[in-house]
Design a protein around this motif. Structure first.
Motif, PDB file in Angstrom:
ATOM      1  N   LYS A 184      -1.637 -18.599  48.760  1.00 57.76           N
ATOM      2  CA  LYS A 184      -2.180 -19.908  48.397  1.00 57.76           C
ATOM      3  C   LYS A 184      -3.059 -19.766  47.163  1.00 57.76           C
ATOM      4  O   LYS A 184      -3.624 -18.700  46.894  1.00 57.76           O
ATOM      5  CB  LYS A 184      -3.023 -20.471  49.551  1.00 57.76           C
ATOM      6  N   ASN A 225      -7.157 -26.945  51.910  1.00 56.73           N
ATOM      7  CA  ASN A 225      -6.363 -27.903  52.693  1.00 56.73           C
ATOM      8  C   ASN A 225      -5.389 -27.189  53.615  1.00 56.73           C
ATOM      9  O   ASN A 225      -4.202 -27.101  53.337  1.00 56.73           O
ATOM     10  CB  ASN A 225      -5.591 -28.832  51.737  1.00 56.73           C
ATOM     11  N   GLN A 274      -5.507 -24.742  47.186  1.00 57.15           N
ATOM     12  CA  GLN A 274      -4.724 -24.959  48.417  1.00 57.15           C
ATOM     13  C   GLN A 274      -5.477 -24.477  49.653  1.00 57.15           C
ATOM     14  O   GLN A 274      -5.293 -25.003  50.745  1.00 57.15           O
ATOM     15  CB  GLN A 274      -3.381 -24.214  48.315  1.00 57.15           C
TER      16      GLN A 274
END
Lengths: 115, 115, 115, 115
Positions: free
Chosen positions: B47, B54, B51
């Protein structure tokens, strides 16, 4: 005994005064935790498990600081998700109790998947 | 808000009922912490930092359990040395405040050794 | 004995066929290495140092796969910086030889900073 | 291009001259790998994934040395089990190719368990 929340508030205030929340996304915080865990582990490297119970004063001081660092990063990560760490710990104890019932787990270091 | 000591007592009782203290030398506990920190980090792998803010519900649940596990091993290690974790955290905050004075550290992600 | 470069080329081809270089920035690769190192370590958790020399067939198989994974991520990171891993290893052996001269280091597990 | 085995022999000779095999049980070697992986990761802490592609010369030098250290410990662990690291890597590539077929894995960072 001071309440946990009081300390966690101090940790968050420390960060806010330095405007560091911008760097503290969860990915970096999780990296920081791994790095600190490695530094903790370094105090035990090349020792037997027996020797690890008898650290020098200097090593013990080092261990204490690493434990504190790990707690600080746990707090930042908990804050990120607005989770109450102790509530999660309570839940995890219940999960572990189901995975490791006393009659099967007593005196055994086997993983629950082998029961 | 429950006091920290109450939870830590539950964690130690959980262990004593299973007679696990024999396996919990500090070297192994420090390994366990490193392993759990790696499992936490896995939730953020591949990620971006953006990112990582979330997570899916499933990932978030996973993160919560890893944070709880890390806290549990912190408690076992603190117990081993009869140290009060919060006292050590208080001391570490003071050390960090000296290393990272607000006027130098504000808004900077530099290590204190570069000040 | 096959040459190292041949294997490293296979590893990179594997990646290119899957178009994965886009995810393989160094930060994520370093995370992957930490995670794999944690998975390797899990095979030794709750064991004494003596017990770690006698793994079950299943554990040994697991260890082999983790060592391979670590090598694969080492290769990706080396590729990122166009570095020749073996050249760096040669240099590091020379550095270590200077830090740990045979007359001081023989039979000792002390860190070079204590010589 | 030098063959891998030649370098690995140098690494083992380095150890034998210092009589260090006695400390190098697999549990401690796996710890050393985790610690080195943490030190590698520290070079990327508080950076974005983009920033991780642009290290300073000093950081890059640091990364090279950590990669070499990790390779050295990989070699010690392989030696412990008399395994040929490259053979294991070949096998792992085949395993990964089955887990991540090109048509499903291309351009995706999903774990194989989600296919």
């Amino acid at each position: 005994m001071e309440k946990l929340r009081t300390i966690q508030d101090k940790i968050i205030s420390f960060r806010n005064e330095r405007d560091w929340a911008q760097f503290h996304d969860p990915k970096n915080l999780a990296e920081a935790l791994s790095i600190e865990a490695g530094e903790l582990l370094e105090n035990y490297l090349w020792k037997t498990t027996e020797q690890s119970r008898n650290l020098s004063a200097e090593e013990l001081q080092n261990v204490k600081e690493e434990l504190a660092d790990i707690f600080i990063f746990l707090t930042y990560l908990s804050e990120e998700y607005s989770i109450d760490l102790l509530t999660e710990v309570e839940k995890k104890i219940a999960v572990n109790a189901a995975k490791y019932p006393v009659d099967k787990a007593k005196g055994s270091n086997k993983k629950y998947t082998s029961f």
